[in-house]
Design an enzyme around this catalytic site. Structure first.
Site, short mmCIF file in Angstrom:
data_model
loop_
_atom_site.label_atom_id
_atom_site.label_comp_id
_atom_site.label_asym_id
_atom_site.label_seq_id
_atom_site.Cartn_x
_atom_site.Cartn_y
_atom_site.Cartn_z
N GLU A 265 0.84 -1.20 0.00
CA GLU A 265 0.00 0.00 0.00
C GLU A 265 0.87 1.25 0.00
O GLU A 265 1.95 1.27 0.62
CB GLU A 265 -0.92 -0.01 1.23
CG GLU A 265 -2.01 1.06 1.22
CD GLU A 265 -3.06 0.77 2.29
OE1 GLU A 265 -3.56 -0.38 2.34
OE2 GLU A 265 -3.37 1.69 3.07
N ASP B 268 0.06 5.38 0.64
CA ASP B 268 -1.05 6.20 1.12
C ASP B 268 -0.78 7.69 1.08
O ASP B 268 0.31 8.16 1.42
CB ASP B 268 -1.36 5.87 2.58
CG ASP B 268 -1.90 4.48 2.79
OD1 ASP B 268 -2.48 3.92 1.84
OD2 ASP B 268 -1.72 3.94 3.91
N GLU C 145 -3.15 10.33 3.11
CA GLU C 145 -4.31 10.36 4.00
C GLU C 145 -4.36 11.71 4.71
O GLU C 145 -3.38 12.14 5.34
CB GLU C 145 -4.22 9.25 5.04
CG GLU C 145 -4.28 7.85 4.44
CD GLU C 145 -4.11 6.76 5.49
OE1 GLU C 145 -4.95 5.85 5.53
OE2 GLU C 145 -3.13 6.83 6.26
N THR D 219 1.66 10.44 4.87
CA THR D 219 2.13 9.58 3.79
C THR D 219 2.60 8.28 4.42
O THR D 219 3.15 8.27 5.53
CB THR D 219 3.30 10.24 3.03
OG1 THR D 219 4.42 10.39 3.92
CG2 THR D 219 2.90 11.60 2.50
N ASN E 206 0.74 -7.20 13.28
CA ASN E 206 2.08 -6.62 13.41
C ASN E 206 2.27 -5.59 12.30
O ASN E 206 2.98 -5.83 11.33
CB ASN E 206 3.15 -7.71 13.34
CG ASN E 206 4.54 -7.17 13.63
OD1 ASN E 206 4.67 -6.15 14.29
ND2 ASN E 206 5.55 -7.85 13.12
N ILE F 244 3.53 -2.76 10.15
CA ILE F 244 4.80 -2.08 9.94
C ILE F 244 4.56 -0.94 8.96
O ILE F 244 4.71 -1.10 7.75
CB ILE F 244 5.88 -3.06 9.41
CG1 ILE F 244 6.01 -4.26 10.35
CG2 ILE F 244 7.22 -2.34 9.29
CD1 ILE F 244 6.92 -5.34 9.82
N GLY F 245 4.13 0.18 9.49
CA GLY F 245 3.92 1.36 8.66
C GLY F 245 5.20 2.17 8.55
O GLY F 245 6.13 2.04 9.37
N ARG F 246 5.26 2.98 7.54
CA ARG F 246 6.41 3.86 7.32
C ARG F 246 5.88 5.28 7.15
O ARG F 246 5.97 5.87 6.08
CB ARG F 246 7.21 3.37 6.12
CG ARG F 246 7.90 2.03 6.37
CD ARG F 246 8.42 1.38 5.11
NE ARG F 246 9.30 0.26 5.40
CZ ARG F 246 8.88 -0.98 5.69
NH1 ARG F 246 7.58 -1.25 5.74
NH2 ARG F 246 9.77 -1.94 5.94
N GLU F 247 5.34 5.81 8.22
CA GLU F 247 4.62 7.07 8.18
C GLU F 247 5.56 8.28 8.24
O GLU F 247 6.48 8.32 9.03
CB GLU F 247 3.64 7.18 9.35
CG GLU F 247 2.63 6.07 9.47
CD GLU F 247 3.12 4.92 10.37
OE1 GLU F 247 4.34 4.85 10.63
OE2 GLU F 247 2.29 4.12 10.80
N TRP G 84 -7.56 6.43 16.02
CA TRP G 84 -6.17 6.90 15.94
C TRP G 84 -5.95 8.15 15.11
O TRP G 84 -4.88 8.77 15.20
CB TRP G 84 -5.30 5.79 15.35
CG TRP G 84 -5.70 5.37 13.94
CD1 TRP G 84 -6.59 4.42 13.59
CD2 TRP G 84 -5.23 5.94 12.71
NE1 TRP G 84 -6.70 4.33 12.22
CE2 TRP G 84 -5.87 5.24 11.65
CE3 TRP G 84 -4.30 6.94 12.40
CZ2 TRP G 84 -5.64 5.54 10.31
CZ3 TRP G 84 -4.07 7.23 11.06
CH2 TRP G 84 -4.73 6.54 10.04
N ARG H 132 9.82 2.95 17.83
CA ARG H 132 9.74 1.97 16.76
C ARG H 132 10.86 0.93 16.87
O ARG H 132 11.98 1.23 17.31
CB ARG H 132 9.83 2.66 15.38
CG ARG H 132 8.70 3.64 15.09
CD ARG H 132 7.35 2.93 15.00
NE ARG H 132 7.33 1.97 13.93
CZ ARG H 132 6.92 2.25 12.69
NH1 ARG H 132 6.49 3.45 12.38
NH2 ARG H 132 6.93 1.31 11.77
#
Length: 330
Positions: free
Chosen positions: A157, A159, A161, A175, A186, A188-191, A253, A322
């Protein structure tokens, strides 16, 4: 007055220059009055100097980012909604107009979403969006790429948002990049999160994702705000993805980590999309479809650095909470 010159002069020298020592022939009263006058004048001068410097810094920020030198959106034709998309869910909360624009909204019964007619292996994906002012806490307006419907629990994905907010506080543009999985609990976002240098509720602005075999670039009004580079297949999405847009309730959130929830006294929450720009290699296209080249020019890098210096509010790589073994690209 050249404030930059004065800022480089040592304060004692500046004081003596503006307020010289009174002559020894002056009376004690004259010396006191001159000293008192000079001290007041010096304080006022320094206050004025600080004010000039602050105003100069503020006006530089208010001018917006430096010229990026290139407008990627100019090479992609705008088309109407129906050329690329169909409704996915919440059809009763979606309205098309004669110009090819689409309006979607959220109330206490449903939100709405749409999906592209094709999946893509790479490309440029852009749209102009106008957001709702006022209380929008807990509400997310999105434009993104995903293959979640086809690889549940193991999806990719990319994003864009918009995280709703409360009156007096700016929207946050989040992003994010997911690679092969977030459905197992689990995540694992990379915001990376940004505020914007304009009010996104006043006019339409163009937001885009450029996905190439070498990098992912997020753009706002053709200004790069983030570049995510491909280091290896384990940390980069390589499978085909569809293009989506939606509005939905993420009260758990979305706004200040869930502190503020969606309040349906303010419904409906409305988002508007127009000027859809898609140019890419579909999953069905053969090898003759050549993807865009990645990278940024020097001018684009400078514009991106300006945005990140002034408007970046969160970077996952700098978050001590993190687990950095899961995000080796940092």
């Amino acid at each position: 007055m050249n404030s930059s010159i004065y800022s480089q002069i040592p304060t004692p020298f500046l004081f003596n220059f503006l307020c010289p020592t009174p002559p020894t022939t002056a009376s004690n009263k004259q010396q006191y009055m001159l000293s008192h006058y000079c001290s007041s004048f010096m304080a006022a001068f320094l206050f004025f100097l600080v004010f000039v410097l602050l105003m100069s810094s503020s006006s530089t920020t208010a001018q917006g980012p430096p010229f990026p030198g290139f407008y990627p959106s100019s090479s992609v034709q705008s088309n109407g909604f129906s050329q690329y998309f169909r409704n996915l869910w919440g059809p009763q909360h979606q309205r098309l107009d004669d110009q090819g624009s689409v309006t979607i909204w959220l109330d206490n019964t449903s939100g709405s979403g749409f999906k592209s007619l094709h999946s893509y292996r790479s490309g440029y994906f852009g749209v102009a969006v106008k957001l709702q002012p006022g209380y929008t806490a807990g509400v997310i307006t999105s434009f993104y790429l995903s293959n979640n419907q086809y690889f549940p629990g193991n999806h990719d994905e990319i994003d864009l948002e918009f995280l709703g907010t409360t009156p007096g506080k700016p929207y946050t543009l989040q992003t994010n990049v997911f690679i092969k999985g977030s459905g197992d609990g689990n995540i694992i976002g990379r915001e990376m999160k940004f505020h914007l240098w304009f009010d996104p509720t006043q006019n339409f602005h163009h937001y885009a994702i450029q996905w190439t075999p070498s990098d992912i670039i997020f753009l706002v009004d053709d200004v790069p705000i983030r570049r995510y580079t491909r280091r290896n297949d384990a940390t980069f999405p390589v499978r085909p993805m569809w293009v989506y847009g939606s509005i939905w309730d993420a009260s758990q959130w979305a706004t200040e980590d869930g502190k503020y929830k969606a309040d349906y006294h303010y419904q409906p929450f409305v988002s508007k999309y127009r000027e859809f720009k898609i140019s890419g290699c579909t999953a069905e296209a053969g090898e003759s479809c050549r993807p865009r080249s990645g990278g940024l020019s020097e001018e684009q890098y400078k514009a991106m650095e300006w945005v990140q210096r002034n408007y970046l509010v969160y970077d996952y790589c700098n978050d001590p909470k993190r687990d950095h073994t899961q995000i080796p690209e940092c």
